[in-house]
Scaffold this motif. Structure first.
Motif, PDB file in Angstrom:
ATOM      1  N   SER A 103       0.846  -1.190   0.000  1.00 33.02           N
ATOM      2  CA  SER A 103       0.000   0.000   0.000  1.00 33.02           C
ATOM      3  C   SER A 103       0.882   1.240   0.000  1.00 33.02           C
ATOM      4  CB  SER A 103      -0.885   0.014   1.254  1.00 33.02           C
ATOM      5  OG  SER A 103      -0.077   0.170   2.420  1.00 33.02           O
ATOM      6  N   ILE A 104       0.283   2.383  -0.284  1.00 33.93           N
ATOM      7  CA  ILE A 104       1.018   3.649  -0.251  1.00 33.93           C
ATOM      8  C   ILE A 104       1.614   3.859   1.137  1.00 33.93           C
ATOM      9  CG2 ILE A 104       0.860   6.151  -0.504  1.00 33.93           C
ATOM     10  CD1 ILE A 104       0.651   4.586  -3.108  1.00 33.93           C
ATOM     11  N   GLU A 105       0.840   3.542   2.163  1.00 33.26           N
ATOM     12  CA  GLU A 105       1.328   3.709   3.533  1.00 33.26           C
ATOM     13  C   GLU A 105       2.481   2.736   3.814  1.00 33.26           C
ATOM     14  OE1 GLU A 105       1.937   5.482   6.892  1.00 33.26           O
ATOM     15  OE2 GLU A 105       0.399   6.150   5.480  1.00 33.26           O
ATOM     16  N   GLY A 106       2.381   1.532   3.236  1.00 31.30           N
ATOM     17  CA  GLY A 106       3.456   0.566   3.405  1.00 31.30           C
ATOM     18  C   GLY A 106       4.750   1.048   2.758  1.00 31.30           C
ATOM     19  N   ILE A 107       4.620   1.639   1.548  1.00 32.02           N
ATOM     20  CA  ILE A 107       5.796   2.194   0.871  1.00 32.02           C
ATOM     21  C   ILE A 107       6.386   3.340   1.700  1.00 32.02           C
ATOM     22  CG2 ILE A 107       6.586   3.456  -1.172  1.00 32.02           C
ATOM     23  CD1 ILE A 107       4.517   1.898  -2.792  1.00 32.02           C
ATOM     24  N   ARG A 108       5.519   4.191   2.211  1.00 31.93           N
ATOM     25  CA  ARG A 108       5.985   5.319   3.025  1.00 31.93           C
ATOM     26  C   ARG A 108       6.767   4.822   4.243  1.00 31.93           C
ATOM     27  NH1 ARG A 108       4.658  10.661   4.269  1.00 31.93           N
ATOM     28  NH2 ARG A 108       4.873  11.153   6.487  1.00 31.93           N
ATOM     29  N   SER A 109       6.259   3.774   4.870  1.00 32.66           N
ATOM     30  CA  SER A 109       6.929   3.221   6.045  1.00 32.66           C
ATOM     31  C   SER A 109       8.311   2.686   5.695  1.00 32.66           C
ATOM     32  CB  SER A 109       6.063   2.107   6.649  1.00 32.66           C
ATOM     33  OG  SER A 109       6.709   1.521   7.751  1.00 32.66           O
ATOM     34  N   LEU A 110       8.395   1.971   4.556  1.00 30.78           N
ATOM     35  CA  LEU A 110       9.685   1.463   4.097  1.00 30.78           C
ATOM     36  C   LEU A 110      10.666   2.603   3.826  1.00 30.78           C
ATOM     37  CD1 LEU A 110       8.657  -1.357   1.584  1.00 30.78           C
ATOM     38  CD2 LEU A 110       9.848  -1.679   3.756  1.00 30.78           C
ATOM     39  N   LEU A 111      10.172   3.655   3.193  1.00 29.33           N
ATOM     40  CA  LEU A 111      11.036   4.785   2.847  1.00 29.33           C
ATOM     41  C   LEU A 111      11.493   5.540   4.091  1.00 29.33           C
ATOM     42  CD1 LEU A 111       9.221   6.123  -0.345  1.00 29.33           C
ATOM     43  CD2 LEU A 111      11.240   4.646  -0.203  1.00 29.33           C
ATOM     44  N   GLU A 112      10.613   5.649   5.077  1.00 28.00           N
ATOM     45  CA  GLU A 112      11.003   6.316   6.322  1.00 28.00           C
ATOM     46  C   GLU A 112      12.111   5.541   7.027  1.00 28.00           C
ATOM     47  OE1 GLU A 112       7.403   6.718   8.514  1.00 28.00           O
ATOM     48  OE2 GLU A 112       6.896   8.669   7.604  1.00 28.00           O
ATOM     49  N   GLU A 113      11.995   4.218   7.013  1.00 27.29           N
ATOM     50  CA  GLU A 113      13.029   3.373   7.620  1.00 27.29           C
ATOM     51  C   GLU A 113      14.355   3.538   6.881  1.00 27.29           C
ATOM     52  OE1 GLU A 113      13.850  -1.389   8.355  1.00 27.29           O
ATOM     53  OE2 GLU A 113      11.783  -0.673   8.114  1.00 27.29           O
ATOM     54  N   LYS A 114      14.271   3.566   5.545  1.00 27.06           N
ATOM     55  CA  LYS A 114      15.481   3.755   4.745  1.00 27.06           C
ATOM     56  C   LYS A 114      16.070   5.134   4.983  1.00 27.06           C
ATOM     57  CE  LYS A 114      18.480   2.398   1.758  1.00 27.06           C
ATOM     58  NZ  LYS A 114      19.354   1.250   2.019  1.00 27.06           N
ATOM     59  N   GLU A 115      15.208   6.133   5.101  1.00 25.07           N
ATOM     60  CA  GLU A 115      15.668   7.505   5.342  1.00 25.07           C
ATOM     61  C   GLU A 115      16.448   7.599   6.651  1.00 25.07           C
ATOM     62  OE1 GLU A 115      13.680  11.960   5.522  1.00 25.07           O
ATOM     63  OE2 GLU A 115      12.561  10.244   6.294  1.00 25.07           O
ATOM     64  N   GLN A 116      15.924   6.958   7.695  1.00 26.47           N
ATOM     65  CA  GLN A 116      16.594   6.993   8.988  1.00 26.47           C
ATOM     66  C   GLN A 116      17.971   6.341   8.903  1.00 26.47           C
ATOM     67  OE1 GLN A 116      15.702   8.627  11.697  1.00 26.47           O
ATOM     68  NE2 GLN A 116      17.596   7.951  12.681  1.00 26.47           N
ATOM     69  N   GLY A 117      18.044   5.222   8.179  1.00 30.40           N
ATOM     70  CA  GLY A 117      19.334   4.558   7.999  1.00 30.40           C
ATOM     71  C   GLY A 117      20.328   5.444   7.264  1.00 30.40           C
ATOM     72  N   MET A 118      19.846   6.152   6.248  1.00 30.02           N
ATOM     73  CA  MET A 118      20.715   7.052   5.485  1.00 30.02           C
ATOM     74  C   MET A 118      21.209   8.207   6.352  1.00 30.02           C
ATOM     75  SD  MET A 118      19.087   7.420   1.678  1.00 30.02           S
ATOM     76  CE  MET A 118      19.274   6.135   0.452  1.00 30.02           C
ATOM     77  N   LEU A 119      20.331   8.763   7.166  1.00 28.85           N
ATOM     78  CA  LEU A 119      20.721   9.870   8.041  1.00 28.85           C
ATOM     79  C   LEU A 119      21.797   9.432   9.032  1.00 28.85           C
ATOM     80  CD1 LEU A 119      17.224  11.474   8.762  1.00 28.85           C
ATOM     81  CD2 LEU A 119      19.084  12.463   7.397  1.00 28.85           C
ATOM     82  N   GLU A 120      21.637   8.208   9.546  1.00 27.93           N
ATOM     83  CA  GLU A 120      22.652   7.683  10.471  1.00 27.93           C
ATOM     84  C   GLU A 120      23.977   7.461   9.748  1.00 27.93           C
ATOM     85  OE1 GLU A 120      20.948   4.203  12.175  1.00 27.93           O
ATOM     86  OE2 GLU A 120      19.450   5.314  13.344  1.00 27.93           O
ATOM     87  N   GLU A 121      23.904   6.986   8.504  1.00 28.21           N
ATOM     88  CA  GLU A 121      25.126   6.764   7.718  1.00 28.21           C
ATOM     89  C   GLU A 121      25.813   8.090   7.395  1.00 28.21           C
ATOM     90  OE1 GLU A 121      28.073   4.621   5.702  1.00 28.21           O
ATOM     91  OE2 GLU A 121      26.515   3.961   7.110  1.00 28.21           O
ATOM     92  N   ILE A 122      25.012   9.114   7.076  1.00 30.72           N
ATOM     93  CA  ILE A 122      25.576  10.441   6.791  1.00 30.72           C
ATOM     94  C   ILE A 122      26.276  10.993   8.039  1.00 30.72           C
ATOM     95  CG2 ILE A 122      24.970  12.854   6.336  1.00 30.72           C
ATOM     96  CD1 ILE A 122      22.765  11.729   4.453  1.00 30.72           C
ATOM     97  N   ALA A 123      25.636  10.832   9.195  1.00 28.26           N
ATOM     98  CA  ALA A 123      26.240  11.301  10.443  1.00 28.26           C
ATOM     99  C   ALA A 123      27.554  10.577  10.710  1.00 28.26           C
ATOM    100  CB  ALA A 123      25.268  11.092  11.604  1.00 28.26           C
ATOM    101  N   TYR A 124      27.559   9.269  10.451  1.00 27.91           N
ATOM    102  CA  TYR A 124      28.771   8.480  10.650  1.00 27.91           C
ATOM    103  C   TYR A 124      29.873   8.924   9.688  1.00 27.91           C
ATOM    104  CZ  TYR A 124      31.899   4.466  10.635  1.00 27.91           C
ATOM    105  OH  TYR A 124      33.013   3.666  10.688  1.00 27.91           O
TER     106      TYR A 124
END
Length: 264
Positions: free
Chosen positions: A72-93
Protein backbone atom coordinates in the motif's frame (compact mmCIF):
# COMPACT_ATOMS: atom_id res chain seq x y z
CA UNK A 1 8.86 -7.12 -28.58
CA UNK A 2 12.51 -6.36 -27.87
CA UNK A 3 15.69 -8.36 -27.34
CA UNK A 4 17.79 -8.15 -24.19
CA UNK A 5 20.45 -6.25 -26.16
CA UNK A 6 17.93 -3.62 -27.26
CA UNK A 7 16.57 -3.22 -23.73
CA UNK A 8 20.06 -2.90 -22.30
CA UNK A 9 20.80 -0.13 -24.81
CA UNK A 10 17.47 1.67 -24.16
CA UNK A 11 17.97 1.75 -20.40
CA UNK A 12 21.77 2.07 -20.21
CA UNK A 13 22.20 -1.01 -18.04
CA UNK A 14 24.15 -4.18 -18.65
CA UNK A 15 22.76 -7.52 -19.83
CA UNK A 16 24.10 -9.07 -16.61
CA UNK A 17 22.07 -6.60 -14.54
CA UNK A 18 18.91 -7.44 -16.47
CA UNK A 19 19.57 -11.17 -16.01
CA UNK A 20 20.14 -10.59 -12.29
CA UNK A 21 16.77 -8.82 -12.00
CA UNK A 22 15.16 -11.73 -13.83
CA UNK A 23 16.72 -14.21 -11.39
CA UNK A 24 15.24 -12.19 -8.53
CA UNK A 25 11.78 -12.24 -10.14
CA UNK A 26 11.69 -8.47 -10.70
CA UNK A 27 11.05 -8.80 -14.43
CA UNK A 28 9.58 -11.80 -16.25
CA UNK A 29 10.08 -11.68 -20.04
CA UNK A 30 8.62 -14.27 -22.38
CA UNK A 31 11.00 -16.98 -23.53
CA UNK A 32 10.96 -18.58 -26.98
CA UNK A 33 10.83 -22.34 -26.39
CA UNK A 34 12.49 -23.02 -29.72
CA UNK A 35 15.68 -20.96 -29.39
CA UNK A 36 15.60 -19.96 -25.70
CA UNK A 37 15.76 -16.25 -26.47
CA UNK A 38 13.86 -13.89 -24.21
CA UNK A 39 11.53 -11.21 -25.55
CA UNK A 40 10.65 -8.06 -23.66
CA UNK A 41 7.42 -6.11 -23.90
CA UNK A 42 6.99 -2.45 -23.01
CA UNK A 43 5.55 -3.69 -19.66
CA UNK A 44 8.86 -5.49 -18.97
CA UNK A 45 10.76 -2.31 -19.81
CA UNK A 46 8.48 -0.39 -17.44
CA UNK A 47 9.24 -2.94 -14.70
CA UNK A 48 12.96 -2.50 -15.26
CA UNK A 49 12.78 1.29 -15.09
CA UNK A 50 10.79 0.97 -11.87
CA UNK A 51 13.44 -1.32 -10.39
CA UNK A 52 16.11 1.19 -11.46
CA UNK A 53 14.17 3.98 -9.75
CA UNK A 54 14.10 2.15 -6.44
CA UNK A 55 17.72 1.05 -6.76
CA UNK A 56 18.76 4.68 -7.29
CA UNK A 57 17.43 5.47 -3.81
CA UNK A 58 19.38 2.47 -2.55
CA UNK A 59 16.49 0.16 -1.71
CA UNK A 60 17.65 -3.41 -1.28
CA UNK A 61 16.55 -6.09 -3.73
CA UNK A 62 14.53 -7.89 -1.05
CA UNK A 63 12.54 -4.70 -0.37
CA UNK A 64 11.84 -4.23 -4.08
CA UNK A 65 10.69 -7.85 -4.18
CA UNK A 66 8.23 -6.98 -1.38
CA UNK A 67 6.97 -4.06 -3.45
CA UNK A 68 6.49 -6.37 -6.43
CA UNK A 69 4.31 -8.64 -4.33
CA UNK A 70 2.17 -5.64 -3.38
CA UNK A 71 2.44 -2.69 -0.99
CA UNK A 72 0.00 0.00 0.00
CA UNK A 73 1.02 3.65 -0.25
CA UNK A 74 1.33 3.71 3.53
CA UNK A 75 3.46 0.57 3.40
CA UNK A 76 5.80 2.19 0.87
CA UNK A 77 5.98 5.32 3.02
CA UNK A 78 6.93 3.22 6.05
CA UNK A 79 9.69 1.46 4.10
CA UNK A 80 11.04 4.78 2.85
CA UNK A 81 11.00 6.32 6.32
CA UNK A 82 13.03 3.37 7.62
CA UNK A 83 15.48 3.76 4.75
CA UNK A 84 15.67 7.50 5.34
CA UNK A 85 16.59 6.99 8.99
CA UNK A 86 19.33 4.56 8.00
CA UNK A 87 20.71 7.05 5.49
CA UNK A 88 20.72 9.87 8.04
CA UNK A 89 22.65 7.68 10.47
CA UNK A 90 25.13 6.76 7.72
CA UNK A 91 25.58 10.44 6.79
CA UNK A 92 26.24 11.30 10.44
CA UNK A 93 28.77 8.48 10.65
CA UNK A 94 30.51 9.59 7.43
CA UNK A 95 30.67 13.17 8.72
CA UNK A 96 32.29 11.90 11.90
CA UNK A 97 34.75 9.84 9.87
CA UNK A 98 35.58 12.84 7.67
CA UNK A 99 36.18 15.02 10.72
CA UNK A 100 38.55 12.43 12.20
CA UNK A 101 40.36 12.01 8.89
CA UNK A 102 40.86 15.78 8.68
CA UNK A 103 42.10 15.83 12.27
CA UNK A 104 44.71 13.16 11.51
CA UNK A 105 45.87 15.20 8.51
CA UNK A 106 46.26 18.18 10.84
CA UNK A 107 48.20 15.98 13.26
CA UNK A 108 50.61 15.03 10.47
CA UNK A 109 51.24 18.74 9.89
CA UNK A 110 51.71 19.27 13.64
CA UNK A 111 54.37 16.56 13.71
CA UNK A 112 56.15 18.11 10.75
CA UNK A 113 56.22 21.55 12.39
CA UNK A 114 56.57 20.77 16.11
CA UNK A 115 58.56 17.55 16.48
CA UNK A 116 61.40 18.20 18.91
CA UNK A 117 60.58 21.89 19.35
CA UNK A 118 59.05 23.72 22.32
CA UNK A 119 56.48 26.50 22.34
CA UNK A 120 53.78 27.97 24.59
CA UNK A 121 50.27 26.74 23.81
CA UNK A 122 46.85 26.48 25.43
CA UNK A 123 45.52 23.08 26.40
CA UNK A 124 41.88 23.42 25.39
CA UNK A 125 39.10 22.03 27.60
CA UNK A 126 38.78 18.27 27.94
CA UNK A 127 35.89 16.49 29.63
CA UNK A 128 36.96 13.56 31.80
CA UNK A 129 34.79 10.58 30.87
CA UNK A 130 36.49 7.89 32.93
CA UNK A 131 39.79 6.35 33.95
CA UNK A 132 41.66 3.09 33.48
CA UNK A 133 44.72 1.81 35.34
CA UNK A 134 46.96 1.63 32.27
CA UNK A 135 46.66 1.25 28.51
CA UNK A 136 47.66 -2.41 29.01
CA UNK A 137 44.71 -2.96 31.40
CA UNK A 138 42.81 -4.77 28.66
CA UNK A 139 40.12 -6.05 31.02
CA UNK A 140 39.11 -2.41 31.56
CA UNK A 141 38.64 -1.66 27.86
CA UNK A 142 34.86 -1.93 28.22
CA UNK A 143 35.03 1.40 30.09
CA UNK A 144 36.98 2.85 27.19
CA UNK A 145 34.41 1.63 24.65
CA UNK A 146 31.48 2.96 26.66
CA UNK A 147 32.98 6.44 26.84
CA UNK A 148 34.33 6.80 23.31
CA UNK A 149 32.73 9.00 20.64
CA UNK A 150 33.41 6.33 18.01
CA UNK A 151 30.11 5.20 16.44
CA UNK A 152 31.28 1.61 16.11
CA UNK A 153 32.41 1.53 19.75
CA UNK A 154 35.74 -0.07 18.85
CA UNK A 155 38.67 0.45 21.19
CA UNK A 156 40.81 3.41 20.12
CA UNK A 157 43.59 4.76 22.31
CA UNK A 158 43.50 8.33 20.97
CA UNK A 159 40.80 9.23 23.51
CA UNK A 160 43.22 8.38 26.33
CA UNK A 161 45.46 10.94 28.01
CA UNK A 162 48.36 9.83 30.10
CA UNK A 163 48.84 12.22 33.01
CA UNK A 164 52.17 12.25 34.83
CA UNK A 165 52.70 14.04 38.15
CA UNK A 166 56.24 14.96 39.13
CA UNK A 167 58.24 17.15 41.50
CA UNK A 168 61.85 18.20 41.77
CA UNK A 169 62.86 14.67 42.66
CA UNK A 170 61.27 13.06 39.64
CA UNK A 171 58.09 11.25 38.57
CA UNK A 172 55.56 10.63 41.36
CA UNK A 173 52.62 8.88 39.70
CA UNK A 174 50.65 8.49 36.51
CA UNK A 175 47.05 7.95 35.50
CA UNK A 176 45.20 7.24 32.26
CA UNK A 177 42.07 9.31 31.75
CA UNK A 178 39.44 8.91 29.03
CA UNK A 179 38.72 12.33 27.56
CA UNK A 180 36.46 14.11 25.12
CA UNK A 181 37.25 17.41 23.47
CA UNK A 182 34.79 20.11 24.49
CA UNK A 183 33.47 22.22 21.63
CA UNK A 184 32.66 25.92 22.05
CA UNK A 185 28.88 25.35 21.88
CA UNK A 186 28.93 22.07 23.83
CA UNK A 187 25.90 21.74 26.12
CA UNK A 188 26.25 18.04 26.99
CA UNK A 189 29.00 18.38 29.58
CA UNK A 190 28.55 16.11 32.59
CA UNK A 191 32.06 15.28 33.80
CA UNK A 192 35.03 17.19 35.16
CA UNK A 193 36.65 19.71 32.81
CA UNK A 194 40.40 20.22 32.63
CA UNK A 195 42.02 23.06 30.73
CA UNK A 196 45.19 25.13 31.04
CA UNK A 197 45.64 28.54 29.40
CA UNK A 198 49.42 28.24 29.20
CA UNK A 199 51.48 25.09 28.64
CA UNK A 200 54.91 24.18 27.44
CA UNK A 201 54.10 22.25 24.27
CA UNK A 202 56.10 19.74 22.27
CA UNK A 203 55.83 16.57 20.19
CA UNK A 204 58.23 13.69 20.80
CA UNK A 205 58.82 10.37 19.08
CA UNK A 206 58.51 7.13 21.04
CA UNK A 207 58.18 3.47 20.05
CA UNK A 208 60.63 0.67 19.42
CA UNK A 209 62.03 2.12 16.18
CA UNK A 210 63.39 5.23 17.92
CA UNK A 211 63.92 4.03 21.51
CA UNK A 212 64.58 0.33 21.13
CA UNK A 213 61.71 -0.29 23.55
CA UNK A 214 63.40 1.54 26.43
CA UNK A 215 61.45 3.77 28.83
CA UNK A 216 62.49 7.37 28.19
CA UNK A 217 60.20 9.10 30.74
CA UNK A 218 63.09 10.37 32.87
CA UNK A 219 64.92 11.78 29.85
CA UNK A 220 61.81 13.55 28.59
CA UNK A 221 61.02 14.97 32.03
CA UNK A 222 64.58 16.23 32.44
CA UNK A 223 64.47 17.82 29.00
CA UNK A 224 61.21 19.64 29.81
CA UNK A 225 62.66 20.96 33.07
CA UNK A 226 65.72 22.27 31.26
CA UNK A 227 63.67 24.01 28.54
CA UNK A 228 61.29 25.54 31.11
CA UNK A 229 64.22 26.87 33.11
CA UNK A 230 65.84 28.34 30.00
CA UNK A 231 62.55 30.03 29.03
CA UNK A 232 61.99 31.31 32.58
CA UNK A 233 58.81 29.33 33.33
CA UNK A 234 57.82 27.45 36.47
CA UNK A 235 56.17 24.07 35.87
CA UNK A 236 53.04 22.92 37.76
CA UNK A 237 54.31 19.34 38.00
CA UNK A 238 51.92 17.86 35.45
CA UNK A 239 52.29 16.46 31.94
CA UNK A 240 49.34 15.57 29.67
CA UNK A 241 50.36 13.16 26.92
CA UNK A 242 48.23 12.52 23.86
CA UNK A 243 48.81 9.84 21.21
CA UNK A 244 48.87 11.66 17.88
CA UNK A 245 49.95 9.12 15.30
CA UNK A 246 51.46 5.66 14.90
CA UNK A 247 53.36 4.54 11.83
CA UNK A 248 55.99 1.86 11.15
CA UNK A 249 59.58 1.65 10.00
CA UNK A 250 61.21 -1.72 9.28
CA UNK A 251 58.30 -3.41 11.06
CA UNK A 252 58.77 -1.39 14.26
CA UNK A 253 56.28 1.18 15.51
CA UNK A 254 57.02 4.89 15.49
CA UNK A 255 54.77 6.64 17.98
CA UNK A 256 54.32 10.40 18.02
CA UNK A 257 53.17 11.88 21.31
CA UNK A 258 51.81 15.37 21.92
CA UNK A 259 52.74 16.80 25.31
CA UNK A 260 51.16 19.64 27.26
CA UNK A 261 53.09 20.73 30.37
CA UNK A 262 51.11 23.34 32.36
CA UNK A 263 53.13 26.30 33.62
CA UNK A 264 52.42 29.02 36.18
Amino acid sequence: MYTIGQVAKFLGISRDTIKFYEEKGLVKPQQNKGNGYRSYTHFDIYDLTTVNFYREIDLEIKIIQELRRGKSIEGIRSLLEEKEQGMLEEIAYKKRQLKKLQRVKEDCEKIKQCLGTYSIKEMKPLEIMGEIDHYTAYDEYDILKENTDNFKKAVVLTSLRRVIRFNDEGILEEQFIITRKVEDDDKAIAGEIRAYPKCLYTIIEDGRWSTGGKNTDDQVEASMRKVAEEMGYELLGLVYINLLLVTYEEGLERIFLEMYVPIK
